[in-house]
Motif scaffolding. Structure first.
Motif, PDB file in Angstrom:
ATOM      1  N   HIS A   1      34.239 103.613 -41.101  1.00 47.38           N
ATOM      2  CA  HIS A   1      32.791 103.766 -40.995  1.00 47.38           C
ATOM      3  C   HIS A   1      32.253 103.254 -39.662  1.00 47.38           C
ATOM      4  CE1 HIS A   1      31.770 105.216 -45.040  1.00 47.38           C
ATOM      5  NE2 HIS A   1      32.837 104.531 -45.439  1.00 47.38           N
ATOM      6  N   ASP A   2      32.976 102.365 -38.997  1.00 43.02           N
ATOM      7  CA  ASP A   2      32.475 101.808 -37.740  1.00 43.02           C
ATOM      8  C   ASP A   2      33.077 102.474 -36.509  1.00 43.02           C
ATOM      9  OD1 ASP A   2      35.045 100.879 -38.024  1.00 43.02           O
ATOM     10  OD2 ASP A   2      34.582  98.790 -37.493  1.00 43.02           O
ATOM     11  N   VAL A   3      33.843 103.572 -36.696  1.00 44.15           N
ATOM     12  CA  VAL A   3      34.480 104.209 -35.556  1.00 44.15           C
ATOM     13  C   VAL A   3      33.457 105.048 -34.791  1.00 44.15           C
ATOM     14  CG1 VAL A   3      35.178 106.387 -36.675  1.00 44.15           C
ATOM     15  CG2 VAL A   3      36.558 105.449 -34.829  1.00 44.15           C
ATOM     16  N   GLU A   4      33.565 105.043 -33.479  1.00 41.84           N
ATOM     17  CA  GLU A   4      32.647 105.815 -32.643  1.00 41.84           C
ATOM     18  C   GLU A   4      32.840 107.315 -32.894  1.00 41.84           C
ATOM     19  OE1 GLU A   4      31.543 106.455 -27.888  1.00 41.84           O
ATOM     20  OE2 GLU A   4      33.071 104.985 -28.511  1.00 41.84           O
ATOM     21  N   GLY A   5      31.751 108.021 -33.051  1.00 42.53           N
ATOM     22  CA  GLY A   5      31.821 109.467 -33.258  1.00 42.53           C
ATOM     23  C   GLY A   5      32.200 109.865 -34.673  1.00 42.53           C
ATOM     24  N   ARG A   6      32.038 108.967 -35.636  1.00 40.51           N
ATOM     25  CA  ARG A   6      32.446 109.276 -37.007  1.00 40.51           C
ATOM     26  C   ARG A   6      31.734 110.512 -37.552  1.00 40.51           C
ATOM     27  NH1 ARG A   6      31.637 108.437 -42.573  1.00 40.51           N
ATOM     28  NH2 ARG A   6      33.606 107.968 -43.642  1.00 40.51           N
ATOM     29  N   ASP A   7      30.444 110.632 -37.271  1.00 34.54           N
ATOM     30  CA  ASP A   7      29.688 111.769 -37.794  1.00 34.54           C
ATOM     31  C   ASP A   7      30.285 113.093 -37.326  1.00 34.54           C
ATOM     32  OD1 ASP A   7      27.991 110.039 -39.087  1.00 34.54           O
ATOM     33  OD2 ASP A   7      26.388 110.155 -37.581  1.00 34.54           O
ATOM     34  N   GLN A   8      30.733 113.135 -36.078  1.00 36.72           N
ATOM     35  CA  GLN A   8      31.326 114.364 -35.554  1.00 36.72           C
ATOM     36  C   GLN A   8      32.644 114.669 -36.250  1.00 36.72           C
ATOM     37  OE1 GLN A   8      30.003 116.636 -33.400  1.00 36.72           O
ATOM     38  NE2 GLN A   8      31.796 117.821 -33.982  1.00 36.72           N
TER      39      GLN A   8
ATOM     40  N   ARG B   1      42.186 112.135 -36.036  1.00 34.28           N
ATOM     41  CA  ARG B   1      41.340 111.744 -34.908  1.00 34.28           C
ATOM     42  C   ARG B   1      42.073 111.074 -33.755  1.00 34.28           C
ATOM     43  NH1 ARG B   1      39.700 106.355 -34.880  1.00 34.28           N
ATOM     44  NH2 ARG B   1      40.568 105.134 -36.601  1.00 34.28           N
TER      45      ARG B   1
END
Length: 299
Positions: free
Chosen positions: A131-138, A256
Motif C-alpha cells: 500500500h505504501d509503494v510509489e505508483g500503486r494506483d497505476q 512490478r
C-alpha cells in the motif's frame, strides 16, 4: 545458416509491428496518444503495428517516445521489458504462432491453470502490491489489462493446442500448496481457507494431468535443484525465441519489479534448449510424478 536467419523480410516487418504494440502497451499508451506525441497519424500507427513497412526516421520518433532502443524494436539481440504488461503482451504474440512451448514458470505454467485460478488472480496481484509503494494506483489499474492479456493467452493455447513441455519444481509446488494462493503474508480481509483450497485445486489439477497425460501436454516434476529464473521457449517453424522473466503469477506474485528479456539469439535459444533437455531427463513424469506429489503433499 541457423533457423533464426531464415526469416523473410515480410516476417521481420510483421514482428517489428508486434514489438511496437507490446512496448506501447507496456507504457500504457493508446495509438492515439502515440500519434499526438510523435506527430504521426493515428492511421499510420495502426498500420505499423499491423506489420506495414515503417521508415527509419519515423521508427526513431516512436522509439524515443517509448524509451526503447532501435535494436530492441528491430529484434536485433535482446528485447528488454521493465513492464509486466508489455512483457505478457509480447508473450501472447509469440504464443499465437508457436508450435511448441517449453516452460519453467513457477509454481505452475499459467497456461495449465484452471479457470478458477483466473477468478482469484486479480485479488492476488492486488495483494502483492504494498500500500505504501510509489505508483500503486497505476499498478492496480494495470491489473485488469494484464488479466485480459493472460486470458487471451490461455484461450489461444486451448484453441491452438501447441505442444507444451512444462517443468514444475516440486519444492515450489509444495510451498504453494502449504501457503495458499495469496499475494502477500497475512493478507487482510482474505478467507485463507478458501485460498488454501484454491492452491490445492491447482495442485490436484496438475496431478490429474500427470495421470491422464493428454495429447500434446508433457509435464516433468523436478525433485532436486531448479533454476531460480523463470523462462519459456517459443519454437516456431523457422525460428525460436526464449523469454526470461522476473515476473510471477503464483503466490507472492510480482508484476512490478524486474527486467524481463526476450531473445532470438541462437546461443541463448540453444543454451535454454539444452537446459530444458537436462531438466526433463532428471524429472519425474506421468504416474510416477503424480504419486510422488500425492504422497509428498499428503493428499
Amino acid at each position: 545458416m541457423s533457423k533464426n536467419d531464415t526469416l523473410s523480410q515480410s516476417d521481420a516487418i510483421a514482428h517489428l509491428g508486434e514489438r511496437l504494440k507490446a512496448y506501447r502497451i507496456g507504457k500504457n499508451l493508446t495509438p492515439e496518444e502515440v500519434a499526438v506525441s510523435t506527430g504521426i497519424s493515428r492511421a499510420a500507427i495502426y498500420r505499423y503495428e499491423s506489420g506495414q513497412p515503417i521508415r527509419v526516421d519515423v521508427l526513431g520518433k516512436i522509439a524515443d517516445l517509448l524509451q526503447v532502443s532501435l535494436e530492441s524494436l528491430l529484434g536485433v539481440g535482446v528485447e528488454y521489458f521493465s513492464s509486466a504488461l508489455g512483457f505478457f503482451e509480447r508473450m501472447r504474440q509469440l504464443e499465437e504462432t508457436a508450435e511448441q512451448l517449453s516452460v519453467l514458470f513457477g509454481p505452475i505454467s499459467y497456461l495449465l491453470t484452471t479457470d478458477r485460478y483466473d477468478t482469484i488472480l486479480a485479488d492476488v496481484l492486488a495483494e502483492s502490491i504494498p500500500h505504501d509503494v510509489e505508483g500503486r494506483d497505476q499498478f492496480i489499474l494495470e491489473i485488469e489489462k494484464i488479466l485480459k492479456i493472460l486470458k487471451a493467452r490461455k484461450k489461444s493455447f486451448q484453441e491452438r493446442k501447441p505442444h507444451i513441455i512444462s517443468l514444475i519444481s516440486a519444492a515450489e509446488l509444495e510451498y504453494f500448496y502449504k501457503t495458499g494462493f495469496i499475494g502477500c503474508s497475512n493478507p487482510q480481509g482474505v478467507n485463507l481457507a478458501d485460498r488454501m483450497q484454491a492452491a490445492k485445486d491447482e495442485v490436484v489439477n496438475i496431478i490429474s494431468l500427470l495421470y491422464e497425460q493428454p495429447m500434446g501436454v508433457q509435464i516433468g516434476v523436478l525433485v532436486d535443484s531448479a533454476p531460480g529464473a523463470s523462462f519459456q521457449i517459443f519454437k516456431q517453424a523457422e525460428h525460436s525465441e526464449v523469454a526470461v522473466s522476473p515476473y510471477k503469477l503464483g503466490s507472492f506474485a510480482n508484476i512490478r519489479i524486474g527486467v524481463a528479456t526476450i531473445s532470438s539469439a541462437p546461443e541463448s535459444v540453444r543454451l535454454h534448449n539444452d537446459l530444458t533437455f537436462q531438466l526433463w531427463e532428471r524429472s519425474l513424469k506421468g504416474e510416477r510424478a503424480a504419486k510422488y506429489l500425492f504422497e509428498t503433499l499428503g493428499l
